[in-house]
Design a protein around this motif. Structure first.
Motif, PDB file in Angstrom:
ATOM      1  N   THR A   9      17.893   0.540  -4.343  1.00 37.12           N
ATOM      2  CA  THR A   9      18.656   1.069  -3.214  1.00 37.12           C
ATOM      3  C   THR A   9      20.095   0.553  -3.167  1.00 37.12           C
ATOM      4  N   CYS A  10      20.483  -0.262  -4.126  1.00 30.41           N
ATOM      5  CA  CYS A  10      21.813  -0.877  -4.143  1.00 30.41           C
ATOM      6  C   CYS A  10      22.809   0.034  -4.863  1.00 30.41           C
ATOM      7  N   THR A  12      25.922  -0.598  -5.746  1.00 24.95           N
ATOM      8  CA  THR A  12      26.640  -1.310  -6.797  1.00 24.95           C
ATOM      9  C   THR A  12      25.777  -1.418  -8.051  1.00 24.95           C
ATOM     10  N   CYS A  13      24.484  -1.599  -7.862  1.00 17.39           N
ATOM     11  CA  CYS A  13      23.564  -1.653  -9.002  1.00 17.39           C
ATOM     12  C   CYS A  13      23.547  -0.317  -9.744  1.00 17.39           C
ATOM     13  N   ARG A  14      23.571   0.763  -8.996  1.00 17.52           N
ATOM     14  CA  ARG A  14      23.592   2.094  -9.614  1.00 17.52           C
ATOM     15  C   ARG A  14      24.881   2.301 -10.406  1.00 17.52           C
ATOM     16  N   LYS A  15      25.997   1.834  -9.878  1.00 21.51           N
ATOM     17  CA  LYS A  15      27.272   1.944 -10.589  1.00 21.51           C
ATOM     18  C   LYS A  15      27.230   1.127 -11.885  1.00 21.51           C
ATOM     19  N   ALA A  16      26.660  -0.066 -11.816  1.00 23.34           N
ATOM     20  CA  ALA A  16      26.555  -0.907 -13.011  1.00 23.34           C
ATOM     21  C   ALA A  16      25.694  -0.229 -14.067  1.00 23.34           C
ATOM     22  N   LYS A  17      24.599   0.358 -13.633  1.00 19.12           N
ATOM     23  CA  LYS A  17      23.703   1.053 -14.560  1.00 19.12           C
ATOM     24  C   LYS A  17      24.439   2.221 -15.233  1.00 19.12           C
ATOM     25  N   SER A  22      27.146   4.867 -19.766  1.00 17.89           N
ATOM     26  CA  SER A  22      28.318   5.572 -20.274  1.00 17.89           C
ATOM     27  C   SER A  22      28.865   4.922 -21.547  1.00 17.89           C
ATOM     28  N   LYS A  23      28.621   3.627 -21.725  1.00 21.59           N
ATOM     29  CA  LYS A  23      29.035   2.942 -22.942  1.00 21.59           C
ATOM     30  C   LYS A  23      28.005   3.096 -24.054  1.00 21.59           C
ATOM     31  N   GLY A  24      26.853   3.687 -23.723  1.00 17.60           N
ATOM     32  CA  GLY A  24      25.800   3.866 -24.719  1.00 17.60           C
ATOM     33  C   GLY A  24      25.129   2.571 -25.132  1.00 17.60           C
ATOM     34  N   LEU A  25      25.176   1.585 -24.246  1.00 20.06           N
ATOM     35  CA  LEU A  25      24.574   0.288 -24.559  1.00 20.06           C
ATOM     36  C   LEU A  25      23.084   0.288 -24.218  1.00 20.06           C
ATOM     37  N   PRO A  26      22.253  -0.206 -25.120  1.00 20.73           N
ATOM     38  CA  PRO A  26      20.830  -0.305 -24.799  1.00 20.73           C
ATOM     39  C   PRO A  26      20.604  -1.453 -23.802  1.00 20.73           C
ATOM     40  N   PHE A  27      19.817  -1.170 -22.776  1.00 22.56           N
ATOM     41  CA  PHE A  27      19.512  -2.196 -21.783  1.00 22.56           C
ATOM     42  C   PHE A  27      18.189  -1.859 -21.118  1.00 22.56           C
ATOM     43  N   GLN A  28      17.620  -2.869 -20.523  1.00 21.87           N
ATOM     44  CA  GLN A  28      16.425  -2.666 -19.710  1.00 21.87           C
ATOM     45  C   GLN A  28      16.756  -3.077 -18.290  1.00 21.87           C
ATOM     46  N   THR A  29      16.051  -2.513 -17.354  1.00 17.23           N
ATOM     47  CA  THR A  29      16.269  -2.881 -15.955  1.00 17.23           C
ATOM     48  C   THR A  29      15.064  -3.633 -15.428  1.00 17.23           C
ATOM     49  N   HIS A  30      15.346  -4.480 -14.485  1.00 12.11           N
ATOM     50  CA  HIS A  30      14.316  -5.263 -13.798  1.00 12.11           C
ATOM     51  C   HIS A  30      14.649  -5.158 -12.316  1.00 12.11           C
ATOM     52  N   ASP A  31      13.783  -4.499 -11.558  1.00  6.58           N
ATOM     53  CA  ASP A  31      13.997  -4.348 -10.128  1.00  6.58           C
ATOM     54  C   ASP A  31      13.464  -5.601  -9.427  1.00  6.58           C
ATOM     55  N   LEU A  32      14.353  -6.333  -8.801  1.00  4.05           N
ATOM     56  CA  LEU A  32      13.959  -7.591  -8.166  1.00  4.05           C
ATOM     57  C   LEU A  32      12.960  -7.387  -7.037  1.00  4.05           C
ATOM     58  N   ARG A  33      13.046  -6.263  -6.351  1.00  4.68           N
ATOM     59  CA  ARG A  33      12.111  -6.000  -5.263  1.00  4.68           C
ATOM     60  C   ARG A  33      10.729  -5.626  -5.828  1.00  4.68           C
ATOM     61  N   GLU A  34      10.708  -4.746  -6.801  1.00  7.41           N
ATOM     62  CA  GLU A  34       9.430  -4.255  -7.335  1.00  7.41           C
ATOM     63  C   GLU A  34       8.830  -5.178  -8.390  1.00  7.41           C
ATOM     64  N   ASP A  35       9.676  -5.688  -9.286  1.00  5.07           N
ATOM     65  CA  ASP A  35       9.175  -6.513 -10.389  1.00  5.07           C
ATOM     66  C   ASP A  35       9.113  -7.989 -10.033  1.00  5.07           C
ATOM     67  N   LYS A  90      22.443 -12.239  -5.340  1.00  5.71           N
ATOM     68  CA  LYS A  90      23.554 -11.317  -5.541  1.00  5.71           C
ATOM     69  C   LYS A  90      23.174 -10.400  -6.679  1.00  5.71           C
ATOM     70  N   ARG A  91      23.641  -9.183  -6.619  1.00 10.69           N
ATOM     71  CA  ARG A  91      23.288  -8.229  -7.645  1.00 10.69           C
ATOM     72  C   ARG A  91      24.396  -7.205  -7.802  1.00 10.69           C
ATOM     73  N   PRO A  92      24.357  -6.525  -8.906  1.00  8.18           N
ATOM     74  CA  PRO A  92      23.434  -6.685 -10.019  1.00  8.18           C
ATOM     75  C   PRO A  92      23.720  -7.982 -10.785  1.00  8.18           C
ATOM     76  N   LEU A  93      22.710  -8.403 -11.507  1.00  8.64           N
ATOM     77  CA  LEU A  93      22.853  -9.510 -12.441  1.00  8.64           C
ATOM     78  C   LEU A  93      22.685  -8.919 -13.833  1.00  8.64           C
ATOM     79  N   LEU A  94      23.613  -9.192 -14.712  1.00 15.74           N
ATOM     80  CA  LEU A  94      23.504  -8.708 -16.078  1.00 15.74           C
ATOM     81  C   LEU A  94      23.318  -9.898 -16.995  1.00 15.74           C
ATOM     82  N   ASP A  95      22.196  -9.920 -17.699  1.00 19.95           N
ATOM     83  CA  ASP A  95      21.904 -10.961 -18.679  1.00 19.95           C
ATOM     84  C   ASP A  95      22.276 -10.408 -20.047  1.00 19.95           C
TER      85      ASP A  95
END
Length: 114
Positions: A9-10, A12-17, A22-35, A90-95
């Motif tokens: 629901t964030c 800013t998180c959607r913008k980060a995603k 858009s850069k075509g970078l492979p990534f996985q998401t982890h939802d802090l509320r659900e996961d 704070k979010r998003p967090l990018l590792d």
């Protein structure tokens, strides 16, 4: 691989995603509320970021905390609060595997490479 820690629901998180997509970078998401947030995952974040820098004092979760919890916040109580309330981070967090980036503004991911 990059991991983006978000809450669906964030905005800013959607913008980060979208920026990563858009850069075509492979990534996985982890939802802090659900996961959720495990103690080991929190400690992983804290290897890179000071504990109090992770606390989102602008969040609804923060506003809903009892005044005493907010007034007496220290590193230990912040850890406990974040484990009990993962949406307090704070979010998003990018590792990136080398660092943890907190938050997102346009251009923040421009220097990332796949």
């Amino acid at each position: 691989m990059l991991t983006l820690y978000t809450i669906k629901t964030c905005d800013t998180c959607r913008k980060a995603k979208k920026a990563l997509e858009s850069k075509g970078l492979p990534f996985q998401t982890h939802d802090l509320r659900e996961d959720g947030l495990s103690a080991s995952l929190l400690e992983h974040f804290l290897e890179h970021v000071p504990v109090l820098a992770l606390v989102n004092k602008r969040s609804k979760t923060w506003r809903d905390l009892p005044a005493q919890a907010k007034e007496n916040l220290d590193a230990n109580s912040a850890r406990e609060l974040m484990l009990a309330n993962p949406t307090l981070l704070k979010r998003p967090l990018l590792d990136t595997g080398e660092e943890i980036r907190i938050g997102f503004r346009e251009g923040d991911y421009d220097n990332l490479h796949g």
